[in-house]
Design a protein around this motif. Structure first.
Motif, PDB file in Angstrom:
ATOM      1  N   GLY A 136       1.486   3.068 -16.146  1.00 57.30           N
ATOM      2  CA  GLY A 136       1.276   3.644 -14.821  1.00 57.30           C
ATOM      3  C   GLY A 136       0.361   4.853 -14.830  1.00 57.30           C
ATOM      4  O   GLY A 136       0.241   5.561 -13.852  1.00 57.30           O
ATOM      5  N   LYS A 137      -0.301   5.092 -15.956  1.00 58.79           N
ATOM      6  CA  LYS A 137      -1.175   6.265 -16.051  1.00 58.79           C
ATOM      7  C   LYS A 137      -2.508   6.003 -15.386  1.00 58.79           C
ATOM      8  O   LYS A 137      -3.056   4.923 -15.439  1.00 58.79           O
ATOM      9  CB  LYS A 137      -1.427   6.620 -17.517  1.00 58.79           C
ATOM     10  CG  LYS A 137      -0.270   7.314 -18.183  1.00 58.79           C
ATOM     11  CD  LYS A 137      -0.798   8.456 -19.062  1.00 58.79           C
ATOM     12  CE  LYS A 137       0.313   9.147 -19.809  1.00 58.79           C
ATOM     13  NZ  LYS A 137       0.780   8.335 -20.942  1.00 58.79           N
ATOM     14  N   ILE A 138      -3.016   7.021 -14.749  1.00 60.64           N
ATOM     15  CA  ILE A 138      -4.336   6.933 -14.147  1.00 60.64           C
ATOM     16  C   ILE A 138      -5.321   7.665 -15.071  1.00 60.64           C
ATOM     17  O   ILE A 138      -5.137   8.820 -15.399  1.00 60.64           O
ATOM     18  CB  ILE A 138      -4.347   7.589 -12.755  1.00 60.64           C
ATOM     19  CG1 ILE A 138      -3.395   6.872 -11.794  1.00 60.64           C
ATOM     20  CG2 ILE A 138      -5.744   7.636 -12.196  1.00 60.64           C
ATOM     21  CD1 ILE A 138      -3.776   5.458 -11.428  1.00 60.64           C
ATOM     22  N   VAL A 139      -6.322   6.932 -15.488  1.00 57.17           N
ATOM     23  CA  VAL A 139      -7.342   7.530 -16.352  1.00 57.17           C
ATOM     24  C   VAL A 139      -8.652   7.573 -15.576  1.00 57.17           C
ATOM     25  O   VAL A 139      -9.076   6.560 -15.032  1.00 57.17           O
ATOM     26  CB  VAL A 139      -7.529   6.682 -17.642  1.00 57.17           C
ATOM     27  CG1 VAL A 139      -8.555   7.318 -18.536  1.00 57.17           C
ATOM     28  CG2 VAL A 139      -6.208   6.526 -18.353  1.00 57.17           C
ATOM     29  N   ASN A 140      -9.259   8.716 -15.498  1.00 53.58           N
ATOM     30  CA  ASN A 140     -10.516   8.814 -14.761  1.00 53.58           C
ATOM     31  C   ASN A 140     -11.662   8.209 -15.562  1.00 53.58           C
ATOM     32  O   ASN A 140     -11.880   8.601 -16.696  1.00 53.58           O
ATOM     33  CB  ASN A 140     -10.807  10.262 -14.412  1.00 53.58           C
ATOM     34  CG  ASN A 140     -11.343  10.377 -13.009  1.00 53.58           C
ATOM     35  OD1 ASN A 140     -11.832   9.397 -12.431  1.00 53.58           O
ATOM     36  ND2 ASN A 140     -11.251  11.545 -12.432  1.00 53.58           N
ATOM     37  N   GLY A 154      -2.647   7.782  -6.266  1.00 53.20           N
ATOM     38  CA  GLY A 154      -1.857   8.046  -7.472  1.00 53.20           C
ATOM     39  C   GLY A 154      -1.326   6.744  -8.042  1.00 53.20           C
ATOM     40  O   GLY A 154      -2.083   5.798  -8.238  1.00 53.20           O
ATOM     41  N   ASN A 155      -0.034   6.702  -8.296  1.00 49.56           N
ATOM     42  CA  ASN A 155       0.593   5.467  -8.794  1.00 49.56           C
ATOM     43  C   ASN A 155       1.274   4.691  -7.678  1.00 49.56           C
ATOM     44  O   ASN A 155       2.157   3.862  -7.925  1.00 49.56           O
ATOM     45  CB  ASN A 155       1.643   5.789  -9.858  1.00 49.56           C
ATOM     46  CG  ASN A 155       1.020   6.385 -11.099  1.00 49.56           C
ATOM     47  OD1 ASN A 155      -0.111   6.067 -11.452  1.00 49.56           O
ATOM     48  ND2 ASN A 155       1.752   7.256 -11.750  1.00 49.56           N
ATOM     49  N   GLY A 156       0.902   4.979  -6.447  1.00 52.65           N
ATOM     50  CA  GLY A 156       1.585   4.392  -5.288  1.00 52.65           C
ATOM     51  C   GLY A 156       1.255   2.926  -5.055  1.00 52.65           C
ATOM     52  O   GLY A 156       0.550   2.286  -5.847  1.00 52.65           O
ATOM     53  N   ASP A 157       1.757   2.414  -3.946  1.00 54.58           N
ATOM     54  CA  ASP A 157       1.527   1.015  -3.571  1.00 54.58           C
ATOM     55  C   ASP A 157       0.064   0.783  -3.198  1.00 54.58           C
ATOM     56  O   ASP A 157      -0.633   1.709  -2.781  1.00 54.58           O
ATOM     57  CB  ASP A 157       2.399   0.644  -2.364  1.00 54.58           C
ATOM     58  CG  ASP A 157       3.891   0.665  -2.688  1.00 54.58           C
ATOM     59  OD1 ASP A 157       4.229   0.509  -3.883  1.00 54.58           O
ATOM     60  OD2 ASP A 157       4.692   0.853  -1.753  1.00 54.58           O
ATOM     61  N   VAL A 158      -0.349  -0.467  -3.308  1.00 50.26           N
ATOM     62  CA  VAL A 158      -1.706  -0.847  -2.937  1.00 50.26           C
ATOM     63  C   VAL A 158      -1.707  -1.279  -1.470  1.00 50.26           C
ATOM     64  O   VAL A 158      -0.897  -2.119  -1.057  1.00 50.26           O
ATOM     65  CB  VAL A 158      -2.219  -1.987  -3.850  1.00 50.26           C
ATOM     66  CG1 VAL A 158      -3.642  -2.384  -3.469  1.00 50.26           C
ATOM     67  CG2 VAL A 158      -2.145  -1.572  -5.320  1.00 50.26           C
ATOM     68  N   HIS A 159      -2.595  -0.665  -0.672  1.00 52.79           N
ATOM     69  CA  HIS A 159      -2.665  -0.938   0.767  1.00 52.79           C
ATOM     70  C   HIS A 159      -4.058  -1.426   1.154  1.00 52.79           C
ATOM     71  O   HIS A 159      -5.039  -1.138   0.471  1.00 52.79           O
ATOM     72  CB  HIS A 159      -2.393   0.346   1.566  1.00 52.79           C
ATOM     73  CG  HIS A 159      -1.056   0.951   1.331  1.00 52.79           C
ATOM     74  ND1 HIS A 159       0.110   0.405   1.816  1.00 52.79           N
ATOM     75  CD2 HIS A 159      -0.693   2.081   0.653  1.00 52.79           C
ATOM     76  CE1 HIS A 159       1.131   1.171   1.449  1.00 52.79           C
ATOM     77  NE2 HIS A 159       0.678   2.179   0.737  1.00 52.79           N
TER      78      HIS A 159
END
Ligand code: ADP
Ligand code: MG
Length: 156
Positions: free
Chosen positions: A151-155, A56-61
């Motif tokens: 912060g939007k995720i676009v497919n 989602g909009n979470g942290d990068v791991h």
């Protein structure tokens, strides 16, 4: 083989996998849908890769990823499974997983025992952690792919 496809950016929904018990082994793998897997280059080698991942909009791991043969389709189609090197409070089925694959570790292998499999995966994880701290891999953690406007995720 593998290197010429990297870095490889990919985003898609997390779906139910094959229930092979990855989570019971302490190494859950978030599976991409068949549709996302079909969008991968058909000549990308199967094997173990590493890179960065975000739910989602979470942290990068950091993550390790396997591109393998899909047992549901008698091993004629591939599967792509991401183990994120982070402890999540909850499962995230149905959420959007964004990944960038930055490096290749090794080809797929068969193991004589479950213990041998688990220790190989632990070694893959350690190798991924080391490699991802190197500048050429670290820089992709900050890629705009993970930080879209608003912060939007676009497919796609
Ligand atoms: P499945 O066969 O459905 O893929 P797994 O045992 O491989 O089941 O578990 C995968 C699920 O575990 C993911 O879809 C996700 O919801 C959850 N999960 C929790 N922590 C992690 C993690 N660190 N990396 C990947 N998936 C995780
Ligand atoms: Mg899985």
């Amino acid at each position: 083989g593998a290197m010429r496809h990297l870095p490889y950016f990919c985003r898609g929904e997390v779906v139910k996998g094959f229930g092979r018990g990855s989570k019971e082994l302490g190494i859950p793998t978030a599976n991409f849908s068949e549709q996302v897997v079909e969008s991968f280059p058909s000549d990308i080698p199967t094997g173990i890769y590493y890179g960065w991942a975000c739910v989602g909009n979470g942290d990068v791991h950091k993550m390790v990823l396997s591109i393998g043969w899909n047992p549901f389709y008698k091993n004629i189609k591939k599967s792509v499974e991401t183990h994120i090197i982070h402890t999540f409070k909850e499962d995230f089925y149905g959420e959007i997983l964004s990944i960038v694959i930055t490096g290749y570790i090794r080809p797929e292998k068969n193991f004589d025992s479950l213990d041998a499999l688990i220790s190989a995966i632990q070694e893959d994880i350690e190798e991924a952690k080391r490699q991802l701290d190197l500048p050429e891999h670290l820089k992709l953690k900050e890629d705009n792919f993970f930080h879209l406007p608003g912060g939007k995720i676009v497919n796609n």
